[in-house]
Design a protein around this motif. Structure first.
Motif, PDB file in Angstrom:
ATOM      1  N   ILE A  74      -8.059  -8.023  -0.281  1.00  0.00           N
ATOM      2  CA  ILE A  74      -8.253  -6.487  -0.475  1.00  0.00           C
ATOM      3  C   ILE A  74      -9.605  -6.104   0.293  1.00  0.00           C
ATOM      4  O   ILE A  74      -9.653  -4.830   1.037  1.00  0.00           O
ATOM      5  N   ASN A  80     -14.156   3.938   4.748  1.00  0.00           N
ATOM      6  CA  ASN A  80     -14.739   2.609   4.156  1.00  0.00           C
ATOM      7  C   ASN A  80     -15.958   2.132   4.716  1.00  0.00           C
ATOM      8  O   ASN A  80     -16.123   1.985   6.178  1.00  0.00           O
ATOM      9  N   HIS A  95       0.986  -1.272   0.080  1.00  0.00           N
ATOM     10  CA  HIS A  95      -0.075   0.130  -0.026  1.00  0.00           C
ATOM     11  C   HIS A  95       0.647   1.104  -0.173  1.00  0.00           C
ATOM     12  O   HIS A  95       1.940   1.377   0.647  1.00  0.00           O
ATOM     13  N   LEU A 134      -8.426  -5.710   3.780  1.00  0.00           N
ATOM     14  CA  LEU A 134      -7.561  -4.703   4.141  1.00  0.00           C
ATOM     15  C   LEU A 134      -8.482  -3.405   4.171  1.00  0.00           C
ATOM     16  O   LEU A 134      -8.174  -2.519   5.054  1.00  0.00           O
ATOM     17  N   LYS A 135      -9.515  -3.535   3.305  1.00  0.00           N
ATOM     18  CA  LYS A 135     -10.180  -1.982   3.450  1.00  0.00           C
ATOM     19  C   LYS A 135     -11.264  -2.021   4.664  1.00  0.00           C
ATOM     20  O   LYS A 135     -11.405  -1.010   5.427  1.00  0.00           O
ATOM     21  N   ARG A 136     -11.428  -3.367   5.127  1.00  0.00           N
ATOM     22  CA  ARG A 136     -12.019  -3.323   6.569  1.00  0.00           C
ATOM     23  C   ARG A 136     -11.462  -3.043   7.731  1.00  0.00           C
ATOM     24  O   ARG A 136     -11.961  -2.502   8.649  1.00  0.00           O
ATOM     25  N   ARG A 137     -10.194  -3.535   7.665  1.00  0.00           N
ATOM     26  CA  ARG A 137      -9.201  -3.744   9.019  1.00  0.00           C
ATOM     27  C   ARG A 137      -8.097  -2.767   8.948  1.00  0.00           C
ATOM     28  O   ARG A 137      -7.595  -2.585  10.067  1.00  0.00           O
ATOM     29  N   ALA A 138      -7.487  -2.640   8.021  1.00  0.00           N
ATOM     30  CA  ALA A 138      -6.093  -1.969   7.997  1.00  0.00           C
ATOM     31  C   ALA A 138      -5.943  -0.506   8.705  1.00  0.00           C
ATOM     32  O   ALA A 138      -6.850   0.223   8.016  1.00  0.00           O
ATOM     33  N   GLN A 139      -5.082  -0.318   9.526  1.00  0.00           N
ATOM     34  CA  GLN A 139      -5.134   1.293  10.015  1.00  0.00           C
ATOM     35  C   GLN A 139      -4.399   2.010   8.852  1.00  0.00           C
ATOM     36  O   GLN A 139      -3.319   2.558   8.962  1.00  0.00           O
ATOM     37  N   ILE A 140      -5.177   2.405   7.868  1.00  0.00           N
ATOM     38  CA  ILE A 140      -4.937   3.326   6.854  1.00  0.00           C
ATOM     39  C   ILE A 140      -6.002   4.307   6.642  1.00  0.00           C
ATOM     40  O   ILE A 140      -7.151   3.932   6.835  1.00  0.00           O
ATOM     41  N   TRP A 141      -5.601   5.536   6.375  1.00  0.00           N
ATOM     42  CA  TRP A 141      -6.909   6.703   6.345  1.00  0.00           C
ATOM     43  C   TRP A 141      -6.598   7.273   5.017  1.00  0.00           C
ATOM     44  O   TRP A 141      -5.311   7.536   4.449  1.00  0.00           O
ATOM     45  N   ALA A 153      -2.864   2.965  -5.673  1.00  0.00           N
ATOM     46  CA  ALA A 153      -2.743   3.181  -4.314  1.00  0.00           C
ATOM     47  C   ALA A 153      -2.451   1.639  -3.507  1.00  0.00           C
ATOM     48  O   ALA A 153      -1.707   1.719  -2.543  1.00  0.00           O
ATOM     49  N   VAL A 154      -2.787   0.903  -4.255  1.00  0.00           N
ATOM     50  CA  VAL A 154      -2.652  -0.631  -3.475  1.00  0.00           C
ATOM     51  C   VAL A 154      -2.488  -1.820  -4.447  1.00  0.00           C
ATOM     52  O   VAL A 154      -3.002  -1.440  -5.455  1.00  0.00           O
TER      53      VAL A 154
END
Lengths: 81, 137
Positions: free
Chosen positions: B111, B136, B79, B114-121, B90-91
């Motif tokens: 994917i 998301n 990412h 990732l969209k549900r859980r990863a600590q990314i904004w 982006a990813v």
């Protein structure tokens, strides 16, 4: 005791900083630090209700006890990908 | 390979890095910055942030789950963070498996998780000068 609080995204923007140093009492818990963040940023109440907290790089619960030098992270609802 | 990078993602390199000698198929997903938001507004670009220790730990967990659930041989998740323009990657998620069914399923799982859980904004920057952090659903 002193703990470092890392801020991200909308929370960091509202706070005007990406990091806070908080003085907390001897037996303070994550919830105490979180309440301090909440009281500093009342305009983010809705987002803060959906945040999670990490302690030293791992997701934490509000009951966890703090230790001097802990690093907390306030994690808003995610938006990756 | 699980990574968070600040420079352009080389998608071919991500797939090439998969170590899977008995792979019969490789599926790669590439997430690209769109020029319009869901509500139709024109987008100039996105800005991504991550809490890297936790985000990377989540990539690794997702990789383990994908291997356990779908029996795939190898998975890579990369990412990008920082400022991205429309059209940029982006990813990238790449999965190698013996057969294509598992590779497709595992790639979708990775994917989605990732969209549900990863600590990314991500912050959407609009052509009208407005900007908004998007969560998301």
């Amino acid at each position: 005791m002193q703990v470092r609080v890392l801020l991200f995204a909308s929370v960091a923007e509202a706070a005007g900083t990406r990091e806070w140093l908080l003085e907390v009492g001897e037996h303070a818990r994550v919830s105490d630090a979180w309440s301090r963040v909440e009281s500093q940023l009342p305009e983010l109440a809705e987002i803060l209700r959906s945040t999670r907290v990490a302690r030293n790089g791992k997701l934490a619960s509000l009951d966890d006890e703090l230790v001097d030098g802990d690093e907390l992270a306030i994690l808003p609802p995610v938006g990756g990908g | 390979m699980f990574a968070i990078v600040s420079e352009a993602i080389n998608v071919r390199a991500v797939a090439a890095a998969l170590e899977a000698k008995s792979a019969g198929g490789i599926v790669t997903f590439v997430g690209i910055v769109r020029g319009h938001a869901d509500d139709g507004r024109a987008v100039l670009g996105l800005r991504y942030e991550a809490f890297e220790p936790l985000a990377l730990a989540e990539f690794e967990a997702i990789g383990r789950e994908a291997r356990d659930e779908y029996g795939v041989l190898a998975i890579a998740i990369v990412h990008r963070i920082g400022s991205l323009c429309v059209g940029e990657v982006a990813v990238a998620v790449a999965v190698a498996a013996e057969h294509r069914g598992a590779a497709f399923d595992a790639c979708e799982y990775a994917i989605d998780e990732l969209k549900r859980r990863a600590q990314i904004w991500k912050k959407e920057l609009y052509a009208d000068g407005d900007a908004q952090w998007k969560r998301n659903e």
